[in-house]
Design a protein around this motif. Structure first.
Motif: not given
Length: 670
Positions: A203-204, A207-211, A234-235
């Motif tokens: 999840q971490d 969660g660090r990825l861009d859209l 995430y969204w």
């Protein structure tokens, strides 16, 4: 279960293996096979295996239902036991290699499988099987067999060297077949086990990825898509910025699909280029319906006026850029820009607008924003009207950070008996003030608008300056050679003993030249109190026909009161001009820097230096001044490479850009 190996059995097996190897060397493969087979037959586990089969056949002959009994025996037959006889494994390995030479790959594979059965934690069987599979162009199966061997070794007692041997055999196949799904289990030799990433770590990572990266991850597999769409976390932040800024217009259908992943409960929305996004009223309405609990909204460059059909009652952060362009004097009642700001005024905490509503400028219709803590204002190019600083500050009573850029002011402090009362009592919580004036001149004959300059003076002494922690003035003026009069932005500060920057932590200027005496009067208090840790010095222009570097040398010598200040961690030096010194230690700037015992960061640039002289000065500073980081945005090319290498040798982190603080500022203790 270990079999007992007598000395006679061991001797017989060794003799048979030796005879088989001799015949193999003579390329008498058939005779070699017989010898290796004879060695295998002598192993106690093979003898026990034959006896077990003989008993099963005898029981089968005496049964009335032989076929049913055979099926039962096959189903309940115990698995092959591990054989701890190394001679058995060696004989099987040699016989498998001999079958490969005959060639008889089917029987060679059978021997390899038998090796894996009797010695599951030894690498020989897996290595032999993978070699045979590669000979048949079955590289994937060979890779899987080696992986199976690693897993078997991890599960049972084995030597670390066995794992390294098997993993080394996989190396040629890894580039093509070693694809690890981080959402599933995988082999980890560093952990010496099969591993699975913890759900919290997965999840971490996501969660660090861009859209944009998240949308690409949806296409990896059904498993990835199911996991990503199952978590609304995430969204809830849709940031159409940077690489996630769409190259093509986003359709209403795609927008609805994206919003559905958050269960229509987004908390953040950032659109860097609403014109490219084609953010029309229909899409804006879709966003508002999915943003009932929207907390942050940033929209820049909209293609049309956007109407607020639903008020986001939880909005705390709002950034709008370019909304003032859709002002229509003929239809004042339907000014959507003013309507948006008035609707969110009760809850907003951070407001950043570029282009001010027309009504704020001409009619002072600024709504009351009781919870606003951070305000950033800049006017549009086609907005020449002044803004009432009094109305602005009265509408933001709890403001903590104020950033204004390129704004003309008029001073009308309503509700206050005297101007001094206005200075002392207004904005009791103000901690950071930034003034960016793009229209200032350096000539005394070209003064600012007196009202704007007076507004600047009053802003620098709000609440008597006692709560101010950051003062950032991008204001160009040089009054070091004049008497302190109406041109002085600090005239109200040092003109009243009740005003004092007692809690100031950062003083930043990049254009404003201040006399050392004024600087001492204003900032010596917080420096000696150990609070002011970031300080900037802008040097005056050289006088006409003066000796090279004289003005800069005189200016820095007048900052002797700053020497020995232990609170100074960061210092900025701008627009200096020194001559070259034969002995670097004689350089007045280096002497000054070396007398700041706790200095860690240097920000330095000058527009009055020849490139070569500036490089020499930088080199001398890096050689003689102990630093941790340096911001030098002025140099490039080979000169930068030489300075970078020198900085690396001295342990200095060299940054080739200006040090731009984030906004809102992250103040300690907030």
């Amino acid at each position: 279960m270990a079999m007992i190996i007598t000395p006679d059995v061991g001797r017989s097996m060794m003799e048979a293996i030796a005879a088989g190897r001799a015949k193999y060397v003579e390329q008498r493969y058939r005779q070699a096979l017989n010898s290796f087979t004879e060695a295998i037959k002598h192993c106690p586990c093979e003898v026990a295996k034959k006896k077990r089969k003989r008993r099963e056949l005898e029981d089968q002959e005496g049964s009335e239902n032989a076929q049913a009994l055979l099926t039962t025996l096959t189903a309940t037959r115990p698995p092959s036991l591990e054989c701890l006889n190394p001679l058995h494994l060696k004989a099987l390995n040699y016989r498998s290699g001999t079958f490969e030479k005959v060639p008889d790959l089917r029987r060679a594979q059978a021997d390899a499988r038998r090796m894996m059965e009797i010695a599951p934690c030894s690498p020989e069987g897996y290595l032999r099987a993978s070699k045979l599979l590669r000979a048949e162009d079955k590289s994937l199966e060979a890779f899987n067999v080696l992986t199976e061997g690693i897993l078997a070794c991890l599960e049972g007692p084995s030597e670390p060297e066995h794992l390294r041997i098997l993993d080394k055999a996989r190396n040629p196949l890894k580039p093509k077949y070693a694809k690890v799904d981080p959402l599933g289990s995988f082999v980890s030799l560093s952990w010496m086990s099969t591993a699975r990433l913890p759900p919290e770590l997965i999840q971490d990572i996501f969660g660090r990825l861009d859209l944009s990266s998240l949308c690409h991850c949806l296409r990896v597999s059904k498993n990835w898509r199911r996991l990503l769409t199952a978590s609304v976390h995430y969204w809830r932040s849709l940031l159409f910025t940077g690489t996630s800024n769409p190259r093509k217009p986003v359709s209403a259908r795609s927008l609805r699909k994206l919003l559905s992943y958050s269960s229509n409960n987004i908390r953040e929305l950032l659109i860097d280029d609403a014109r490219r996004f084609v953010l029309d009223r229909r899409k804006f309405d879709i966003i508002l319906k999915a943003g009932i609990k929207l907390e942050r909204l940033e929209i820049s460059n909209p293609p049309e006026a956007l109407i607020l059909t639903q008020i986001p009652k939880h909005l705390k952060y709002l950034k709008l850029d370019g909304f003032h362009r859709f002002y229509r004097p003929s239809d004042l009642s339907r000014d959507s820009y003013r309507t948006i700001l008035a609707a969110v005024a009760p809850t907003i905490e951070t407001l950043d607008i570029s282009g001010i509503p027309r009504q704020w400028l001409t009619e002072a219709q600024i709504p009351m924003m009781p919870n606003l803590k951070h305000l950033r204002l800049s006017k549009g190019r086609d907005q020449p009207w002044p803004l009432s600083v009094g109305h602005l500050l009265r509408s933001t009573p709890n403001l903590e950070q104020l950033h204004i850029e390129g704004i003309n002011f008029n001073v009308i402090p309503p509700g206050y008996e005297t101007l001094d009362t206005f200075d002392i009592n207004c904005l009791p919580n103000l901690k950071a003030l930034t003034i960016v004036d793009t229209k200032a001149h350096m000539s005394q004959t070209n003064h600012h608008d007196p009202s704007t300059l007076d507004a600047y003076r009053r802003l620098t002494v709000l609440n008597a300056g006692r709560k101010l922690r950051v003062l950032d003035l991008h204001y160009r003026w040089d009054y070091t050679g004049f008497h302190l009069d109406s041109t002085d932005i600090f005239s109200r500060m040092h003109g009243n003993p009740a005003y004092e920057y007692e809690n100031l932590e950062e003083f930043r200027v990049t254009k404003l030249v201040i006399s050392p005496q004024v600087a001492q009067d204003l900032f010596e208090g917080p420096i000696r109190a150990g609070k002011l840790h970031s300080f900037d010095i802008v040097f005056p222009l050289p006088k006409f026909r003066e000796p090279l570097g004289e003005s800069s040398a005189e200016h820095i010598k007048k900052y002797q009161w700053l020497e020995g200040a232990e609170s100074i961690r960061s210092i900025g030096l701008y627009d200096f001009h020194f001559k070259s010194y034969i002995y670097m230690a004689e350089h007045p700037l280096i002497n000054f820097l070396n007398k700041l015992p706790c200095l860690e960061e240097l920000r330095i640039t000058s527009n009055h230096f020849d490139s070569s002289d500036f490089i020499v000065t930088l080199r001398d500073i890096l050689n003689l001044v102990k630093l941790k980081s340096a911001y030098i945005p002025q140099i490039s090319g080979m000169a930068f490479e030489r300075i970078r290498e020198l900085a690396q040798q001295k342990g200095v982190n060299l940054v080739w850009e200006k040090r731009l603080p984030k906004w809102p500022l992250a103040l300690k203790g907030d």
